[in-house]
Every structure is written in structure tokens, then in C-alpha cells.
Design a protein around this motif. Sequence first.
Motif, PDB file in Angstrom:
ATOM      1  N   LYS A 120       7.380  22.113  -0.219  1.00  0.00           N
ATOM      2  CA  LYS A 120       7.427  20.929  -1.070  1.00  0.00           C
ATOM      3  C   LYS A 120       7.616  21.328  -2.539  1.00  0.00           C
ATOM      4  O   LYS A 120       8.414  20.730  -3.257  1.00  0.00           O
ATOM      5  N   LEU A 121       6.870  22.340  -2.965  1.00  0.00           N
ATOM      6  CA  LEU A 121       6.962  22.812  -4.348  1.00  0.00           C
ATOM      7  C   LEU A 121       8.363  23.336  -4.632  1.00  0.00           C
ATOM      8  O   LEU A 121       8.935  23.078  -5.692  1.00  0.00           O
ATOM      9  N   GLN A 122       8.925  24.057  -3.639  1.00  0.00           N
ATOM     10  CA  GLN A 122      10.265  24.617  -3.830  1.00  0.00           C
ATOM     11  C   GLN A 122      11.279  23.497  -4.040  1.00  0.00           C
ATOM     12  O   GLN A 122      12.145  23.593  -4.909  1.00  0.00           O
ATOM     13  N   SER A 123      11.141  22.401  -3.262  1.00  0.00           N
ATOM     14  CA  SER A 123      12.115  21.317  -3.409  1.00  0.00           C
ATOM     15  C   SER A 123      11.944  20.615  -4.756  1.00  0.00           C
ATOM     16  O   SER A 123      12.918  20.141  -5.345  1.00  0.00           O
ATOM     17  N   GLN A 124      10.705  20.581  -5.260  1.00  0.00           N
ATOM     18  CA  GLN A 124      10.495  20.008  -6.597  1.00  0.00           C
ATOM     19  C   GLN A 124      11.153  20.882  -7.663  1.00  0.00           C
ATOM     20  O   GLN A 124      11.746  20.392  -8.624  1.00  0.00           O
ATOM     21  N   LEU A 125      11.012  22.186  -7.466  1.00  0.00           N
ATOM     22  CA  LEU A 125      11.599  23.123  -8.425  1.00  0.00           C
ATOM     23  C   LEU A 125      13.119  22.985  -8.420  1.00  0.00           C
ATOM     24  O   LEU A 125      13.761  22.939  -9.473  1.00  0.00           O
ATOM     25  N   VAL A 184       0.601  12.895  -8.871  1.00  0.00           N
ATOM     26  CA  VAL A 184      -0.077  14.166  -8.566  1.00  0.00           C
ATOM     27  C   VAL A 184       0.940  15.296  -8.450  1.00  0.00           C
ATOM     28  O   VAL A 184       0.775  16.367  -9.045  1.00  0.00           O
ATOM     29  N   ASP A 185       2.028  15.021  -7.703  1.00  0.00           N
ATOM     30  CA  ASP A 185       3.017  16.071  -7.455  1.00  0.00           C
ATOM     31  C   ASP A 185       3.647  16.581  -8.744  1.00  0.00           C
ATOM     32  O   ASP A 185       4.022  17.744  -8.847  1.00  0.00           O
ATOM     33  N   HIS A 186       3.802  15.698  -9.729  1.00  0.00           N
ATOM     34  CA  HIS A 186       4.455  16.106 -10.969  1.00  0.00           C
ATOM     35  C   HIS A 186       3.465  16.397 -12.075  1.00  0.00           C
ATOM     36  O   HIS A 186       3.842  16.525 -13.236  1.00  0.00           O
ATOM     37  N   GLY A 187       2.192  16.477 -11.720  1.00  0.00           N
ATOM     38  CA  GLY A 187       1.179  16.868 -12.689  1.00  0.00           C
ATOM     39  C   GLY A 187       1.020  15.857 -13.827  1.00  0.00           C
ATOM     40  O   GLY A 187       0.658  16.224 -14.945  1.00  0.00           O
ATOM     41  N   VAL A 188       1.279  14.570 -13.536  1.00  0.00           N
ATOM     42  CA  VAL A 188       1.084  13.539 -14.565  1.00  0.00           C
ATOM     43  C   VAL A 188      -0.421  13.279 -14.686  1.00  0.00           C
ATOM     44  O   VAL A 188      -1.083  13.030 -13.675  1.00  0.00           O
ATOM     45  N   PRO A 189      -0.983  13.354 -15.898  1.00  0.00           N
ATOM     46  CA  PRO A 189      -2.416  13.095 -16.040  1.00  0.00           C
ATOM     47  C   PRO A 189      -2.765  11.716 -15.477  1.00  0.00           C
ATOM     48  O   PRO A 189      -1.993  10.764 -15.673  1.00  0.00           O
ATOM     49  N   PRO A 190      -3.917  11.585 -14.760  1.00  0.00           N
ATOM     50  CA  PRO A 190      -4.257  10.329 -14.079  1.00  0.00           C
ATOM     51  C   PRO A 190      -4.198   9.113 -14.999  1.00  0.00           C
ATOM     52  O   PRO A 190      -3.768   8.031 -14.604  1.00  0.00           O
ATOM     53  N   ALA A 204      -1.827   1.633  -8.977  1.00  0.00           N
ATOM     54  CA  ALA A 204      -1.191   2.953  -9.050  1.00  0.00           C
ATOM     55  C   ALA A 204      -1.394   3.580 -10.431  1.00  0.00           C
ATOM     56  O   ALA A 204      -1.018   4.718 -10.656  1.00  0.00           O
ATOM     57  N   LYS A 205      -1.999   2.813 -11.344  1.00  0.00           N
ATOM     58  CA  LYS A 205      -2.222   3.277 -12.725  1.00  0.00           C
ATOM     59  C   LYS A 205      -0.916   3.790 -13.348  1.00  0.00           C
ATOM     60  O   LYS A 205      -0.818   4.940 -13.766  1.00  0.00           O
ATOM     61  N   VAL A 206       0.084   2.893 -13.348  1.00  0.00           N
ATOM     62  CA  VAL A 206       1.349   3.226 -13.987  1.00  0.00           C
ATOM     63  C   VAL A 206       1.639   2.200 -15.079  1.00  0.00           C
ATOM     64  O   VAL A 206       0.901   1.219 -15.238  1.00  0.00           O
ATOM     65  N   GLY A 207       2.716   2.436 -15.857  1.00  0.00           N
ATOM     66  CA  GLY A 207       3.059   1.531 -16.954  1.00  0.00           C
ATOM     67  C   GLY A 207       3.899   0.367 -16.457  1.00  0.00           C
ATOM     68  O   GLY A 207       3.688  -0.142 -15.346  1.00  0.00           O
ATOM     69  N   GLU A 208       4.876  -0.009 -17.268  1.00  0.00           N
ATOM     70  CA  GLU A 208       5.763  -1.114 -16.921  1.00  0.00           C
ATOM     71  C   GLU A 208       6.432  -0.863 -15.567  1.00  0.00           C
ATOM     72  O   GLU A 208       6.923   0.230 -15.311  1.00  0.00           O
ATOM     73  N   VAL A 209       6.425  -1.897 -14.699  1.00  0.00           N
ATOM     74  CA  VAL A 209       7.112  -1.767 -13.413  1.00  0.00           C
ATOM     75  C   VAL A 209       8.307  -2.709 -13.405  1.00  0.00           C
ATOM     76  O   VAL A 209       8.161  -3.908 -13.609  1.00  0.00           O
ATOM     77  N   THR A 210       9.482  -2.134 -13.192  1.00  0.00           N
ATOM     78  CA  THR A 210      10.700  -2.936 -13.216  1.00  0.00           C
ATOM     79  C   THR A 210      11.337  -2.949 -11.839  1.00  0.00           C
ATOM     80  O   THR A 210      11.465  -1.903 -11.194  1.00  0.00           O
ATOM     81  N   LEU A 211      11.730  -4.157 -11.411  1.00  0.00           N
ATOM     82  CA  LEU A 211      12.416  -4.287 -10.137  1.00  0.00           C
ATOM     83  C   LEU A 211      13.919  -4.178 -10.392  1.00  0.00           C
ATOM     84  O   LEU A 211      14.456  -4.906 -11.230  1.00  0.00           O
ATOM     85  N   VAL A 212      14.595  -3.252  -9.717  1.00  0.00           N
ATOM     86  CA  VAL A 212      16.027  -3.078  -9.944  1.00  0.00           C
ATOM     87  C   VAL A 212      16.776  -3.161  -8.618  1.00  0.00           C
ATOM     88  O   VAL A 212      16.190  -3.005  -7.550  1.00  0.00           O
ATOM     89  N   ASP A 213      18.104  -3.421  -8.719  1.00  0.00           N
ATOM     90  CA  ASP A 213      18.902  -3.479  -7.499  1.00  0.00           C
ATOM     91  C   ASP A 213      19.083  -2.092  -6.904  1.00  0.00           C
ATOM     92  O   ASP A 213      18.985  -1.897  -5.701  1.00  0.00           O
ATOM     93  N   GLN A 260       0.832  -1.210   0.000  1.00  0.00           N
ATOM     94  CA  GLN A 260       0.000   0.000   0.000  1.00  0.00           C
ATOM     95  C   GLN A 260       0.866   1.260   0.000  1.00  0.00           C
ATOM     96  O   GLN A 260       0.536   2.245  -0.666  1.00  0.00           O
ATOM     97  N   ASP A 261       1.975   1.216   0.730  1.00  0.00           N
ATOM     98  CA  ASP A 261       2.870   2.374   0.766  1.00  0.00           C
ATOM     99  C   ASP A 261       3.465   2.655  -0.612  1.00  0.00           C
ATOM    100  O   ASP A 261       3.604   3.809  -1.014  1.00  0.00           O
ATOM    101  N   VAL A 262       3.827   1.587  -1.327  1.00  0.00           N
ATOM    102  CA  VAL A 262       4.408   1.764  -2.653  1.00  0.00           C
ATOM    103  C   VAL A 262       3.371   2.375  -3.598  1.00  0.00           C
ATOM    104  O   VAL A 262       3.649   3.356  -4.314  1.00  0.00           O
ATOM    105  N   VAL A 263       2.161   1.827  -3.584  1.00  0.00           N
ATOM    106  CA  VAL A 263       1.094   2.362  -4.456  1.00  0.00           C
ATOM    107  C   VAL A 263       0.801   3.819  -4.093  1.00  0.00           C
ATOM    108  O   VAL A 263       0.679   4.683  -4.970  1.00  0.00           O
ATOM    109  N   GLY A 264       0.740   4.086  -2.790  1.00  0.00           N
ATOM    110  CA  GLY A 264       0.472   5.460  -2.336  1.00  0.00           C
ATOM    111  C   GLY A 264       1.563   6.412  -2.794  1.00  0.00           C
ATOM    112  O   GLY A 264       1.287   7.532  -3.237  1.00  0.00           O
ATOM    113  N   ALA A 265       2.811   5.957  -2.697  1.00  0.00           N
ATOM    114  CA  ALA A 265       3.940   6.807  -3.104  1.00  0.00           C
ATOM    115  C   ALA A 265       3.860   7.118  -4.592  1.00  0.00           C
ATOM    116  O   ALA A 265       4.088   8.259  -5.020  1.00  0.00           O
ATOM    117  N   LEU A 266       3.514   6.110  -5.401  1.00  0.00           N
ATOM    118  CA  LEU A 266       3.417   6.334  -6.844  1.00  0.00           C
ATOM    119  C   LEU A 266       2.260   7.272  -7.185  1.00  0.00           C
ATOM    120  O   LEU A 266       2.381   8.144  -8.048  1.00  0.00           O
TER     121      LEU A 266
END
Length: 502
Positions: free
Chosen positions: A492-497, A365-371, A399-408, A354-360
Motif C-alpha cells: 500500500k505504501l509503495q503505491s502511495q509513493l 490517516v494514509d496521507h498523514g493529515v493531522p486529525p 470525517a472531520k474534513v473541510g468544505e465538501v463539494t459534489l462534482v460530476d 458510512q463508506d464515504v466517511v470511512g474512506a475519507l
Amino acid sequence: IEVVQDGSVDLAPKRFEKAYLDWMENLRDWCISRQLWWGHRIPVWYCDGCGEVFASLEDPDSCRRCQSSTIRQDQDVLDTWFSSQLWPFSTLGWPDETDDLEYFYPTSVLVTGYDILYLWVARMIFSGMYCMNDVPFSHALMTGLVRDFEGRKMSKSAGNVMDPLDLIERYGADALRYSLVSSAIPGNDTNSSEERIEGARNFANKLWNATRFVLLSVDGERPDLTDTSSLSLTDRWILSRLDATLEAVASGYEDFAFAEMVRVLYRFIWSEYCDWYIELAKLELGGPNDEPTKAVLVHALDRILRLLHPITPFITEELWSRLRPGSPKLIRSDWPEPGSHRDQEIEGTMERFQDVVGALRRLKVDHGVPPGRRVPVSISAGDFASEVEQTLDAIRSLAKVGEVTLVDALQTGPSGGRTITAAGIEVEMDLEDVIDPAVERGRIARRIEEADEDIARAQGKLSNEQFVSKAPETVVSKERQKLEDAAAARAKLQSQLDALGA
Ligand SMILES: [Zn+2]
């Protein structure tokens, strides 16, 4: 005094014991007559012949001193509380030794407002000891008073009275009842507000829609949960959470912790069952092996309706008639007991999921990616890699995302939005194709301007002496909260900028 001291009668919350004993140990003479139209008439007679005044257990025909028949009974009645103190046994047929009296006296829990602890509760206890030689109840639960949203006593002249019939008309009886139980902390007054009742109505709608979904999914079938060997991770998770909820609700009733109990139920039903489990079940339904999931959907809903029935009786009875057509009414059904499905390991796995889905979701939202835009994602899960691997499809779907890759380890790149969950799982979105850094910088800059305006507006109000001293406390604290929220959003916005570079 003795029966409260030795625990034969338990006053809840405990702090009312002292108030009770203080009063009982310092009894004063008490005027027992009232000039009311209705009540127990005082058994005292006056003789017009000789002036004798006398009391009698039986209605007399003549004066006990001069035998004159011109006697009058006193016109007054006994104080209301004198009559009310007889309630626990006189309603059951006392002084006759009826079956009802035998069966129902003493009862278990008396629920009443703390403002009549002395007037009613104490009198029922001592009159019960006097007339029945036994306590009238083993527990007396003191509830608070219902006040308005600012904590003021409701009064007609203040214009802050909420009419229950009007609220029931607009939100339903279940919503009103739920909202009262959800704020019921024994002995404490509760502040009522329409927002709270509206929230309860929304909860009822959520339950209605969830039931409709389950009934459509299983069609006419009502599969039983008999074989638990082939359950999926999420099936076993919701059963574990159900058991936890059953335990918490049971102890909630035990301790009269109604508000806490409703909080637990709300979280389980709204968040865990509706928002998570049903969404995950959708991935299984229609597949080759969806029978176990159907059985769990029905089983959990069955328990939910039973658990909620005392709090929202109408909607649960209605939904029950559709879930269990032809079976006895919900009000007659058994109270559910926890099974043996608790599994801390699975609950941990699902919490991290749930934390991973919530983070995604937040990153989008934070980066204005269309849902609807499904951007690729990389996850570095460390020790949890094999666990996360099992849930990749679910992560992509929820999370309504595309390909999910597990990396080291995540690559360092300029394009990504990344974050880390409480368990230390790092996630990154590939935003290269989604975000034009120049456009994104402009978007964030505009939102920073908006946040600055909000901050200035709130600061302006809060630095105004008139406003701070005259406005109600709730309004002022709301303004302080606005200022805090705006400042946090700005940071938060400032750190994104900053992350986007110059
Ligand atoms: Zn007389």
C-alpha cells in the motif's frame, strides 16, 4: 428412546441425538452403589439371625423370613446420578402433588455440559417417564467446556486455570458473563482468554458512557417516541437497525445461537448506536427541532438495556434505574418486540454514507493529515448524487474534513488522495496545502523501511526450524499474520509513493 425419536425432547445441537440413542440402545449393567457419606441409602437389609438379604420399599422392623429384629441396612448409598435423575420433580415436592410440581413440570429448557449427556440428561428423561409419566423438559441444550486460550483443558497442574472470582474482582461479573456468552456455540468447547474478558469490560464502559451522554442530553425529560412523522434520516435509520437487531436476537434465543446473538448486539450497540447514531445526533441536539432525536435516543437506549439485561444484568439494571427512575426494575420489564421501522432503502443510504466517511478517514490517516486539519473534499457520487447531497454536513462533521463539494467527475490532479467506495462513489481530498511531496515521499520511505524490517524479522523467525516446530501453534500463526500484514502495508505504501511521482 421414543421421546427423543419423536421430538418430545429436542436435543440441541441435533448431533447429540445419535450419541444419546447409541447409549440408550446399548445399556449395560451398572453398579449402583457408592461408598459416600451422603446420598440416598440403598434400601437393602441383612438379617444377622438367618442371613436373609432383602429389599423393601418401607423401612422394616424385622427380618421378613425369621422375624428377627437384628437386621442392618446396607451402608452404601446409590450412585450420585441415581439421585440427580430425580432432580426435575423431587425438587418440586414429588411424590406429593404440589402446586409447584403441577406448574413447573415439565419445564422448557435444560442447559448442561455435553459431558453429562448420558450421566444426567438420559437418566432424568427415563426417570421422568417412569415416575411422572411425562418428559422432564422439551429441550436439552448441550454446552461446551470452557478451555484456556489455546484450547487446553484447564488444570491446576498445567497452571492454566482462570479463577472466576478473581476475574470478577478485576473485570466485573458482567464482563465475565458477557465474554462466556459471546463465545458460546452450543456443543462446542470455548477457548477463554483475558483479552476477551477485557474486551467485554470495555464494552460495558462504552455502554456506561453512552448512557451518560443520553441522560445529559435529555436532562430530566424522557420524551416518548409517539410522532414518527418528523424523524430525520438518521433517526429512521437507527430505528430500522434496532428492529433488525430485535429480530436477530429473538431468533438467536430461538436457535440457542448465543455467540451470533452477542455479535449482532455488539455491532448494533457499539458501532451503530454509539459510534454513528450518537455522533450524528450531536448535530441535531440543541437545534430548533431536536425533540424527535431525543425521543429516539431514549427509545433505542431503553431497548438496548432490555436486550442486554440477560447477558449483563448488573450494569443494565443500574443504568435502567437512571433512565427510568421510579419504574419497576428492568428484570420485571417486558421483553421488547420489533416495530415496523425496517427500511432497506434508508439502510442502503446510510451504508453508503458510512463508506464515504470511512474512506475519507482512511485517506487522512494514509496521507498523514493531522486529525484536526480540515482539508477540502470533492465527491463524485454518480446515481447517488442527490442522496449524498443530503448528507454533506454530516460527512464534513464525522470525517472531520473541510468544505465538501459534489462534482460530476473528479479532476485529474497531482495533489489529491483519492479512493472509491464499494458503491462506486469516488472521493478526493485536496492535499495541496497539506502535503509537501518531498516531505511526504520521505515519510512514506521511512514507513516502507519499517515495514521491510518487520517483514525480515517475521521471515527470520518463520524460517527457523526450531521456532516453527517448538513454539505453540498460536504463536506461530500470529507470526505468519504479522508477515502478511507487513507485506500488505508495504504494498500500500509503495503505491502511495508511486502516486506521488518521482
Ligand atoms: Zn432372618
